[in-house]
Design an enzyme around this catalytic site. Sequence first.
Site, PDB file in Angstrom:
ATOM      1  N   CYS A  92      -3.185   8.974   0.225  1.00 29.97           N
ATOM      2  CA  CYS A  92      -2.538   9.222  -1.060  1.00 29.97           C
ATOM      3  C   CYS A  92      -3.134  10.457  -1.479  1.00 29.97           C
ATOM      4  O   CYS A  92      -2.983  11.611  -0.874  1.00 29.97           O
ATOM      5  CB  CYS A  92      -2.728   8.102  -2.065  1.00 29.97           C
ATOM      6  SG  CYS A  92      -1.692   8.317  -3.554  1.00 29.97           S
ATOM      7  N   GLU A 128      -3.940   0.022   2.808  1.00 31.98           N
ATOM      8  CA  GLU A 128      -4.940  -0.957   2.309  1.00 31.98           C
ATOM      9  C   GLU A 128      -4.482  -2.303   1.383  1.00 31.98           C
ATOM     10  O   GLU A 128      -5.040  -3.332   1.525  1.00 31.98           O
ATOM     11  CB  GLU A 128      -6.160  -0.568   1.667  1.00 31.98           C
ATOM     12  CG  GLU A 128      -5.842   0.147   0.662  1.00 31.98           C
ATOM     13  CD  GLU A 128      -5.397   1.568   0.286  1.00 31.98           C
ATOM     14  OE1 GLU A 128      -4.762   1.826   1.151  1.00 31.98           O
ATOM     15  OE2 GLU A 128      -5.549   2.276  -0.843  1.00 31.98           O
ATOM     16  N   HIS A 187      -0.320   3.479   0.659  1.00 31.32           N
ATOM     17  CA  HIS A 187      -1.724   2.873   0.778  1.00 31.32           C
ATOM     18  C   HIS A 187      -1.346   1.775   1.568  1.00 31.32           C
ATOM     19  O   HIS A 187      -1.082   0.627   1.607  1.00 31.32           O
ATOM     20  CB  HIS A 187      -1.876   2.123  -0.609  1.00 31.32           C
ATOM     21  CG  HIS A 187      -2.376   3.262  -1.766  1.00 31.32           C
ATOM     22  ND1 HIS A 187      -3.578   3.713  -2.084  1.00 31.32           N
ATOM     23  CD2 HIS A 187      -1.528   3.941  -2.644  1.00 31.32           C
ATOM     24  CE1 HIS A 187      -3.779   4.510  -2.871  1.00 31.32           C
ATOM     25  NE2 HIS A 187      -2.166   4.469  -3.255  1.00 31.32           N
TER      26      HIS A 187
END
Length: 508
Positions: A84, A172, A170
């Site tokens: 990001c 994660e 993202h």
Amino acid sequence: MDGIQILIVDYGSQYTLVIGRTLRELGVRSIILPSEKAEIWLKENNPKSVILSGSNWSVYSENAPKLPASLDTSGAKYVVLGICYGMQLLAYTLGGNVDRPLGHREYGPAKVKLKTSHPLFIGVAKETEVWASHGDTVTKIPEGFESIAISEGIAGMTDKNNRVLGVQFHPEVTDTKEGKKILQNFINLAHCVKDWDPKDLIVEMEEEVKRIVGEKNKVVLGVSGGVDSTVLAGILAPALGERLVCLAIDTGGLREGEMEELKKNVTSAGVKKISIVDAKADFLENIGKTIDAEEKREKFREVYKKVFEAEILKHKAKFIAQGTLATDIIESGQVGESAMIKTHHNVGLGFEVDDLHPLRHLFKYEVRELGKTLGLPESVYNRAPFPGPGLYLRVVGTPVDAEKMALVREADAKVREILVRHNLDKQISQLIVAMLGINSVGVKGDERVYGHSLAVRAVQTVDFMTAKGYHFPPEVADEITSALIKHKDIVRVFFDMTPKPPATTEFE
Ligand code: XMP
């Protein structure tokens, strides 16, 4: 064990800790540091990869955080992944362009089309659902880079050697359906090896300690009953047997019932004999001389060191061991020249004998997992932390004396009892009840009083590097207030929900 393979540069995204946790779930440890500290850390370490986190910043904002100055963006030293904001920062710094072409924030689920021949996306569907949260977007990738993912704009980029990469989404967060696979691919690309297996770590530490200590020497281990020193006792007891001397110091800063709890916890770790030294009077006298937070820690350390040295002499020990964590070392400014935040009482004491810190690379949540693996009771491995200098740090801005210590001890016990009764103790990472040394006017019965205040603070955190202030339910806050103002000297009760940063967990 020594070399951490992945550095995560934290630009303040709420997901930064999740990156660390997901990598650990994949078997690889990492260290998370803000940009300035990362800069210092990079000079002294050789990671295999650096991840740049997301952020609320725009690269164009005046004080927007930058790439660490010494970051190798050629990919020669390590593989770099920008997530990001991290990708925008890479693109912007390397001559690409970042803009806000959508005119709105993309927030939530999004679809991306991936170039699945790229090693980052091996085994991932060509079109997959991801989680995105950004206003700015990379509109032109730097020269020598190519796009490897597309959503409404460029959603991924790579250099020619697959060593410098960026993704706009993202990976994660669990809402990115195949995020874990992408991070596993990243780990493979960076050639990171698994270094997070609690069982292996325990064996490694036992062997390291045995090798250093030798066959005959004795080790004095300071035990507080907390998770770090108890886990360390659990690792050292089988390795050293009778040659491990567990020293519990009654500093006078313990909470109600804490010495009994300490004995129980340390015994549960397999320790047969605990040496208890009562040094209450010395600590109180020395610390009572100052109200300055750092001087107080210094005074605490002086007495702590003296008691330790006497014990070393008594047992003719050649080593001492302490449950110092990575956080203590980072916050005490021992990472390169990083700013000293607080002097932790157990860092850099300079004993004449050698000082062992077997947990020095670990974070609290990792030590908890070691405790679980060792088979310690849950009350031990999930125990909330408590600072070594104890309640001495909870009498703030006024000289410590026996009466004030008794007051904060009683107040702490009362609030803890209320939290347990409401089943809220498990929701918070740490409770702090501190006496503030600013008198204010109140009225009790029909009389004017000019008394002290108590501050109640609870935080929620994973690693204590950052923390959220906990908001007590109103009825519980009321109950706490009425319980605390029963003390004749307490006029007011404040609740403190300030996050860390800027406010540290403790008041001092
Ligand atoms: P801060 O206040 O720095 O605290 O956010 C982070 C965690 O560390 C504990 N703490 C200490 N622990 N010796 C310790 O053993 C100390 O001097 C010390 N100072 C803070 C604090 O209670 C929190 O859990």
